[in-house]
Design a protein around this motif. Structure first.
Motif, PDB file in Angstrom:
ATOM      1  N   ARG A 121       0.834  -1.211   0.000  1.00  0.00           N
ATOM      2  CA  ARG A 121       0.000   0.000   0.000  1.00  0.00           C
ATOM      3  C   ARG A 121       0.864   1.255   0.000  1.00  0.00           C
ATOM      4  N   GLN A 122       1.936   1.238   0.770  1.00  0.00           N
ATOM      5  CA  GLN A 122       2.832   2.397   0.814  1.00  0.00           C
ATOM      6  C   GLN A 122       3.476   2.654  -0.549  1.00  0.00           C
ATOM      7  N   MET A 123       3.754   1.582  -1.290  1.00  0.00           N
ATOM      8  CA  MET A 123       4.385   1.712  -2.611  1.00  0.00           C
ATOM      9  C   MET A 123       3.386   2.061  -3.708  1.00  0.00           C
ATOM     10  N   GLY A 124       2.094   2.025  -3.400  1.00  0.00           N
ATOM     11  CA  GLY A 124       1.094   2.280  -4.432  1.00  0.00           C
ATOM     12  C   GLY A 124       0.769   1.066  -5.271  1.00  0.00           C
ATOM     13  N   VAL A 125       1.237  -0.107  -4.844  1.00  0.00           N
ATOM     14  CA  VAL A 125       0.908  -1.347  -5.552  1.00  0.00           C
ATOM     15  C   VAL A 125      -0.570  -1.658  -5.383  1.00  0.00           C
ATOM     16  N   ILE A 126      -1.057  -1.530  -4.160  1.00  0.00           N
ATOM     17  CA  ILE A 126      -2.480  -1.722  -3.880  1.00  0.00           C
ATOM     18  C   ILE A 126      -3.044  -0.442  -3.293  1.00  0.00           C
ATOM     19  N   ASP A 127      -4.355  -0.330  -3.396  1.00  0.00           N
ATOM     20  CA  ASP A 127      -5.023   0.850  -2.841  1.00  0.00           C
ATOM     21  C   ASP A 127      -5.661   0.570  -1.492  1.00  0.00           C
ATOM     22  N   VAL A 128      -6.057  -0.702  -1.301  1.00  0.00           N
ATOM     23  CA  VAL A 128      -6.744  -1.105  -0.074  1.00  0.00           C
ATOM     24  C   VAL A 128      -6.177  -2.436   0.389  1.00  0.00           C
ATOM     25  N   GLU A 129      -5.937  -2.554   1.692  1.00  0.00           N
ATOM     26  CA  GLU A 129      -5.506  -3.832   2.265  1.00  0.00           C
ATOM     27  C   GLU A 129      -6.734  -4.629   2.678  1.00  0.00           C
ATOM     28  N   ALA A 130      -6.778  -5.883   2.267  1.00  0.00           N
ATOM     29  CA  ALA A 130      -7.883  -6.765   2.650  1.00  0.00           C
ATOM     30  C   ALA A 130      -7.421  -7.696   3.767  1.00  0.00           C
ATOM     31  N   PRO A 131      -8.284  -7.997   4.744  1.00  0.00           N
ATOM     32  CA  PRO A 131      -7.884  -8.879   5.839  1.00  0.00           C
ATOM     33  C   PRO A 131      -7.929 -10.368   5.493  1.00  0.00           C
ATOM     34  N   SER A 132      -8.470 -10.697   4.314  1.00  0.00           N
ATOM     35  CA  SER A 132      -8.541 -12.100   3.904  1.00  0.00           C
ATOM     36  C   SER A 132      -8.569 -12.177   2.383  1.00  0.00           C
ATOM     37  N   ALA A 133      -8.281 -13.366   1.872  1.00  0.00           N
ATOM     38  CA  ALA A 133      -8.349 -13.573   0.424  1.00  0.00           C
ATOM     39  C   ALA A 133      -9.772 -13.342  -0.075  1.00  0.00           C
ATOM     40  N   LEU A 134     -10.742 -13.800   0.679  1.00  0.00           N
ATOM     41  CA  LEU A 134     -12.145 -13.645   0.275  1.00  0.00           C
ATOM     42  C   LEU A 134     -12.515 -12.177   0.135  1.00  0.00           C
ATOM     43  N   LEU A 135     -12.106 -11.355   1.076  1.00  0.00           N
ATOM     44  CA  LEU A 135     -12.459  -9.939   1.016  1.00  0.00           C
ATOM     45  C   LEU A 135     -11.668  -9.199  -0.058  1.00  0.00           C
ATOM     46  N   ALA A 136     -10.529  -9.735  -0.457  1.00  0.00           N
ATOM     47  CA  ALA A 136      -9.807  -9.141  -1.582  1.00  0.00           C
ATOM     48  C   ALA A 136     -10.575  -9.348  -2.877  1.00  0.00           C
ATOM     49  N   VAL A 137     -11.314 -10.446  -2.960  1.00  0.00           N
ATOM     50  CA  VAL A 137     -12.069 -10.786  -4.164  1.00  0.00           C
ATOM     51  C   VAL A 137     -13.428 -10.084  -4.209  1.00  0.00           C
ATOM     52  N   ALA A 138     -13.980  -9.753  -3.049  1.00  0.00           N
ATOM     53  CA  ALA A 138     -15.296  -9.125  -3.000  1.00  0.00           C
ATOM     54  C   ALA A 138     -15.306  -7.843  -3.834  1.00  0.00           C
ATOM     55  N   GLY A 139     -16.179  -7.798  -4.825  1.00  0.00           N
ATOM     56  CA  GLY A 139     -16.300  -6.621  -5.683  1.00  0.00           C
ATOM     57  C   GLY A 139     -15.333  -6.584  -6.844  1.00  0.00           C
ATOM     58  N   ALA A 140     -14.468  -7.586  -6.974  1.00  0.00           N
ATOM     59  CA  ALA A 140     -13.474  -7.596  -8.053  1.00  0.00           C
ATOM     60  C   ALA A 140     -14.061  -8.162  -9.341  1.00  0.00           C
ATOM     61  N   ASP A 141     -13.578  -7.669 -10.479  1.00  0.00           N
ATOM     62  CA  ASP A 141     -13.936  -8.279 -11.756  1.00  0.00           C
ATOM     63  C   ASP A 141     -12.732  -8.955 -12.403  1.00  0.00           C
ATOM     64  N   ILE A 142     -11.549  -8.801 -11.788  1.00  0.00           N
ATOM     65  CA  ILE A 142     -10.367  -9.547 -12.180  1.00  0.00           C
ATOM     66  C   ILE A 142      -9.624  -9.919 -10.907  1.00  0.00           C
ATOM     67  N   VAL A 143      -9.145 -11.157 -10.848  1.00  0.00           N
ATOM     68  CA  VAL A 143      -8.458 -11.679  -9.657  1.00  0.00           C
ATOM     69  C   VAL A 143      -7.163 -12.335 -10.106  1.00  0.00           C
ATOM     70  N   LEU A 144      -6.086 -12.056  -9.390  1.00  0.00           N
ATOM     71  CA  LEU A 144      -4.820 -12.721  -9.666  1.00  0.00           C
ATOM     72  C   LEU A 144      -4.333 -13.410  -8.403  1.00  0.00           C
ATOM     73  N   LEU A 145      -4.049 -14.715  -8.527  1.00  0.00           N
ATOM     74  CA  LEU A 145      -3.420 -15.466  -7.454  1.00  0.00           C
ATOM     75  C   LEU A 145      -1.921 -15.481  -7.713  1.00  0.00           C
ATOM     76  N   ALA A 146      -1.156 -14.883  -6.832  1.00  0.00           N
ATOM     77  CA  ALA A 146       0.296 -14.890  -6.934  1.00  0.00           C
ATOM     78  C   ALA A 146       0.835 -15.525  -5.660  1.00  0.00           C
ATOM     79  N   VAL A 147       0.524 -16.814  -5.519  1.00  0.00           N
ATOM     80  CA  VAL A 147       0.867 -17.576  -4.320  1.00  0.00           C
ATOM     81  C   VAL A 147       1.660 -18.812  -4.738  1.00  0.00           C
ATOM     82  N   PRO A 148       2.377 -19.462  -3.812  1.00  0.00           N
ATOM     83  CA  PRO A 148       3.047 -20.719  -4.153  1.00  0.00           C
ATOM     84  C   PRO A 148       2.046 -21.718  -4.724  1.00  0.00           C
TER      85      PRO A 148
END
Length: 294
Positions: free
Chosen positions: A44-71
């Motif tokens: 967030r400090q770098m401007g990569v994201i605008d909002v921090e989500a407390p969970s993966a589910l809440l990161a997806v809420a309201g999204a029309d594109i989702v990227l998983l960048a996990v192992p």
């Protein structure tokens, strides 16, 4: 234009994707989640994201594109965690370096919603991970491999191609199994060899002395040994069948060189080296500006 990117995993790969989308004007808002709160805070400090989500589910809420960048080993539990928010209108992608296991994980986790998922592997990265290394140019002039399955929605596959092309990638499509066979040879095996080479040197009594004498050749050959251990543990295990085939092919080629050395056969040794040298001299790394020919 996307309204919201739901970014799960805000490190190098995910962070660079978000920055590239922002620079291209393709997304209005990025909501990010990582297991480490310090990572999302830094993002967030770098401007990569605008909002921090407390969970993966809440990161997806309201999204029309989702990227998983996990192992890759985290793909199935992550998809299960967000499954009930995935709709046919949502584009969901990953950036995993193996694809057959990722596709199988998506089938199990998403079931009837798997059509929204487009498996992706951008051929990009750096020897150091973390959101601090994220940059909008990471994917420029790189290839990205998409491995759709029979249930992948045509509309989402087309959107995936458009997105990756817009941030500077050359898009190719492959079957998941074909992808894993190819990248076992040109990516996963070289990493395995670099890990082994470093362990072989450092495991010797004079290892530190030897390292102190290393030059550019050693530096370049072992650069990828500095890769993330957790990520590469998962990749090597996920693709172990293809890796064993490639490891055996390498051992056969190494044995041929060793046999020529043992015999003192200068002509045979030179011929083997020349074959490798000529092949390497004629090779060029494909980029987004390359021909579409395989």
């Amino acid at each position: 234009m996307f309204e919201q990117l739901g970014l799960i995993g805000c490190g190098l790969m995910g962070g660079s994707f978000a920055l590239a989308l922002k620079r291209a004007g393709l997304v209005k808002r990025v909501v990010g989640y990582s297991k480490s709160p310090s990572t999302t805070d830094r993002a967030r400090q770098m401007g990569v994201i605008d909002v921090e989500a407390p969970s993966a589910l809440l990161a997806v809420a309201g999204a029309d594109i989702v990227l998983l960048a996990v192992p890759v080993a985290a793909t199935e539990p992550t998809l299960k965690a967000i499954r009930h928010l995935i709709t046919p209108q949502m584009l969901v992608m990953d950036v995993g370096s193996t694809k057959a296991d990722v596709v199988e994980a998506a089938r199990h986790a998403l079931r009837d919603r798997v059509g929204s998922f487009v498996p992706a592997h951008p051929i990009a990265g750096a020897e150091t991970a973390g959101v601090g290394q994220a940059n909008a140019d990471l994917y420029r002039d790189r290839q990205v491999i998409l491995t759709p399955i029979e249930r992948t929605l045509t509309a989402q596959l087309q959107r995936a191609e458009t997105v990756w092309t817009a941030i500077g990638c050359r898009v190719r499509k492959m079957a998941p199994q074909d992808h894993d066979a190819a990248f076992a040879a040109v990516s996963h095996l070289p990493h395995l060899l670099a890990f082994a080479a470093m362990n072989a040197v450092t495991g010797q009594a004079q290892g530190e002395t030897f390292l102190g004498l290393g030059g550019p050749g050693f530096r370049d050959f072992t650069r990828i040994a500095g890769a993330d251990p957790v990520m590469w543990r998962d990749i090597l295990l996920a693709n172990r069948e293809e890796m064993m085939r490639q490891s055996q092919a390498f051992q056969a080629a190494l044995a041929e060189l060793e046999a020529a050395m043992q015999r003192g056969d200068a002509a045979a040794l030179e011929a083997l080296i020349a074959r490798a040298s000529q092949a390497r001299s004629g090779w060029q790394m494909p980029t987004a500006s390359s021909s579409d020919a395989p």
